[in-house]
Each structure stands twice: as C-alpha cells, then as structure tokens.
Design a protein around this motif. Structure first.
Motif: not given
Ligand code: GUN
Ligand code: FE
Length: 475
Positions: A288-302
C-alpha cells in the motif's frame, strides 16, 4: 441459550457495493450473522409473510428490525493513518511535508519511547477511530518496539481489525529520532514474532462447517517510513523480511514535489521515485503506497504491473499543500485505490471526511482539466468526477481490495465477516434533517455528506459490537 450463541438476523435497508459502479440498495433485506461473526445469508426483498412472521421463522435467533431511517452498511476501511500523530491532529498544518515532519512529527513521535504515554494515546486513538466507523485500519506506529506492541494490544482489546507497522527509519532523521540499521531490522523481526505468536490461532478452535477460513484481527505490516528515511541496505532487509514472512508492506510515495526531488538525489541510479521501491522489491500485490500524487504514466504502469495500490488521502493532500491526486487517472489505469485519513497530515479521524474530501479533490481535478490551468495538464471537458457509488466503493470494497481483504470484508457477501455500521439518519439532535421528499438514496447521500459519530448507532467487527452511539442493544 445466551446471546453469544445465537445467530442475529437484521431486517431492513441494507446498502453495500458489489463493484465500483454497482451500489446495491436492498429495501426489505434479511442479513443473518452467525455467532462466530460470519455472514450466514443475505436475502433481498423478503415478502410480507416473512416480515410478519420473522420471530417465528427465526425463533432460534435474535431478530433486529431496523426503523425506516436506519440502514446497515459495511464498516469503513482506512488504508493509511499514523496512530501516534493523533495527539496533534488539527494543529500544525501551516507547513509543507518535509518541514512539517521535522517541526511537528518527529518531536511528537519521539515521545513514544515512553510506554505509559503510548498506552494512554493509543487507547484514545483506537476508540476515536472505532466511534467514527473505521472497522479496519492500516496503522503506522513509531520506531519504538515496546510502544508498537502496546498498540497491537490496545487494538485487540478494542476489537478493531488492523495492519500495524513498526516504523523503520535509519537515515535523514534528527539525532533523537533515528535508528541504527541493525536495531531497526532486529526490532522489526521481534515485532513480527510478537504479533504472529500472540494472537490465538482461531482456525484450530473453529468448528463451524459453513464458514470461510478464520482470519487474524491484527496483521504485522512492513513499514519503511519513505525512501528518504531508509538507506539502501535497510530497504533490502525489509523486502527480505516481507517475503520471508509473506507480509504486506506500506510506505509513502510521491506526495510532495520537494520530497520527489530529494528521493531522486538520494537514489540517482533509479529513474524515478516509484522505481526506487521497485528496485528494492518493495512493490508487491500486498503493498500500500500512500498519496501517489505526482506520478508519471510510466510510474503508474509499474504500480499496475506489480499489483501495488494507492491509499488516496485527500485531506492530507490539501492540508499539507501536497497536491491534488487524480484518482480517476489511477482507476482508469487499473491501479487499486482505497481511502486514507493520513492522520495527522490529514486532520480528521474519519473516513466520512475522506469521502467528502475525495469528492472535492475529484472536482478540483475536473476544474483543472476544464481550464487547462497548467501546461502539463491537457484540457479534458469530458473528465468524469467521482460518483457517490464510486466514492462509497473506495471507502469500503476498494479499501478491502487494496488490503487484500476482499474475501473477508468490504461488503455483505455471505461467508465474509460481519464488519458493519448501523446508520441512523433520524437520530434525535443528530446532524441530519429528514424531509418528506427524502428517499433511501437521498438519505444515504445525506449521511455521506452530513453524518458523523452520532449517526452510527452501532459498529461491529467480526460480529462483535465494538462502538456506537446507542448505549444498549436497542438501536
Ligand atoms: N512521509 C514520510 N512520513 C510521513 C508522515 O508521517 N506523514 C505523511 N503525510 N507523509 C510522510
Ligand atoms: Fe502518512
């Protein structure tokens, strides 16, 4: 027969999520709870004949008939909160994350070296969260082993379902609040053993045949505070511990722009913040990762590929000026999402507040997309703000999925455990006024926007009554 050995049958309005867009309103429902806390059956729209003869049909059960302004909903799931920070919730919200941590958080958390102090605070925070309907919570404690064990004891005594983490931090902290790596790993090992050994294994004593596998109330969770506060060897050791014991993991990810820059400078060999956790094998389907606000599309894919989910903490994201998390973007990408209070970055100990602030955050996203306020945001007039069914799903089933508890709690599917709230929107001197034009749907919506502790007549975990504004079994 005493009450402990009787099944309980609730008759009335039952509301729960079957899926993200699928909120079910059951008007004439019957929900039966086995004495061991499992849901025995859920019947929809029972006929007049059954209604009139409930006490005969269920003569070996307790029958509870809800009034027209009452309904049963699943308990709320808080996927991210800091138990020690409750002492300063509602204060110190004038600084952004990194300054906030060094000015308010670390001095307050360091006081939990005292077990007596910890015990007093932990009793109050657990009671407060239960009164607000949080039946399951993923807790961060502090770096202190003894105090974290006490948090587990208090949670068990009060009957909350929880994940509890001893916080790990061996760098970038003040001298008075940092660990040596060996102590950090050793005390985490000790903590895991304490939690696993001290909860009686109910699977041996359960002799009921029609119920699912019994589950533990408290689960240890591996808790590197965030990449900034852990050295590479500590991150390595923690991922080894998690896989050795098959444990969940929780941390913070991409909350604040200065934090993201700092992580990049501390781990220059990693492409981005998400890749740091990925590199050290901390992104699992149980993370579980809290926040995840400033993520790139690549990070979201990971995140999606690893099965790691995000705890959306909108109150904290506004209060610490961290940013507005675009939950729609995460959901569209197939990332699991639940809600978190993030007390005390978020000031409110209530998932009802998280529901409201998640709606506001979603509307803030839409406003940005309409106006194309920043260059990096493309205009999208068709952006869909969260709906009531969606946000309620995030507060219940979404949280259950994020914590991998979807076979245990989150809705009222038979075989799951009865973690539930008895909501009363008509409670005398309460926060809600009911008018003639109101419908079950409008009263449910009023509860989400206007309800508070007073609206929760009873709170159950595993079928055990653990809180509620009603002083008796008369609701
Ligand atoms: N990042 C690292 N520690 C914390 C914390 O305690 N709260 C929040 N909101 N973010 C953090
Ligand atoms: Fe947090």
């Amino acid at each position: 027969m005493n009450n402990e050995t009787l099944a309980t049958v609730y008759h009335g309005i039952i509301i729960h999520s079957l899926d993200i867009g699928n909120l079910e309103f059951i008007r004439n429902g019957l929900l039966a709870v086995h004495p061991d806390g499992h849901i025995a059956f859920l019947e929809r729209d029972v006929g007049q004949l059954v209604k009139e003869h409930l006490f005969i049909i269920f003569s070996y059960s307790q029958v509870v008939t809800l009034s027209e302004h009452q309904f049963l909903i699943p308990g709320f799931i808080d996927t991210h909160a800091h138990a020690p920070q409750y002492v300063y919730a509602g204060t110190g919200l004038d600084l952004p994350l990194l300054n906030w941590l060094s000015t308010y958080t670390f001095p307050r958390e360091s006081a939990f070296s005292s077990p007596t102090y910890a015990l007093d605070v932990y009793k109050r925070v657990i009671s407060r969260f239960l009164r607000n309907g949080t039946t399951t919570c993923a807790w961060f404690a502090t770096i202190h082993l003894e105090a974290t064990k006490l948090l587990v004891d208090v949670i068990r005594a009060n009957g909350q379902r929880a994940f509890v983490g001893k916080v790990n931090m061996d760098t970038c902290g003040p001298d008075y609040y940092v660990e040596k790596i060996d102590d950090s790993v050793e005390s985490t090992r000790d903590f895991i053993q304490y939690v696993l050994d001290s909860e009686p294994d109910t699977s041996k004593s359960s002799n009921s045949s029609n119920t699912a596998k019994p589950t533990r109330l408290v689960t240890p969770i591996i808790t590197p505070r965030f990449a900034v506060s852990c050295t590479a060897p500590l991150l390595d050791s923690l991922s080894t511990l998690a896989s050795e014991h098959d444990l969940p993991i929780q941390s913070h990810l991409s909350e604040n722009p200065s934090e993201c820059e700092l992580v990049q400078s501390l781990f220059p060999h990693c492409r981005d913040y998400t890749s740091v956790y990925d590199h050290y094998k901390l992104l699992t389907p149980r993370t579980i990762m809290a926040h995840g606000i400033h993520l790139s599309s690549e990070e979201i894919a990971i995140l999606r590929d690893r099965g790691t989910g995000i705890s959306h903490c909108p109150n904290s994201n506004f209060a610490l000026q961290s940013g507005v998390c675009d939950v729609r973007r995460l959901l569209n990408a197939g990332v699991k999402v639940g809600l978190g209070t993030d007390v005390a970055g978020g000031y409110a100990p209530s998932i009802l507040d998280a529901v409201r602030q998640a709606m506001t955050a979603s509307k803030a996203c839409k406003i940005q997309y309409l106006a194309r306020a920043e260059e990096r945001v493309e205009r999208d007039p068709d952006y869909n703000v969260l709906t009531i069914p969606e946000v309620f799903y995030l507060a219940t089933m979404g949280g259950a999925k994020l914590l991998n508890l979807e076979d245990v709690v989150g809705n009222f599917v038979p075989g799951k455990e009865f973690d539930a709230l008895l909501v009363d929107v008509g409670v005398a001197d309460g926060p809600i006024d009911v008018f003639d034009h109101d419908t079950t749907e409008s009263l449910f919506e009023k509860f989400l926007y206007l309800g508070d502790e007073r609206s929760l007549r009873a709170v159950w975990v595993k079928g055990r009554r653990v809180a509620g504004s009603s002083n008796s079994d008369e609701f």
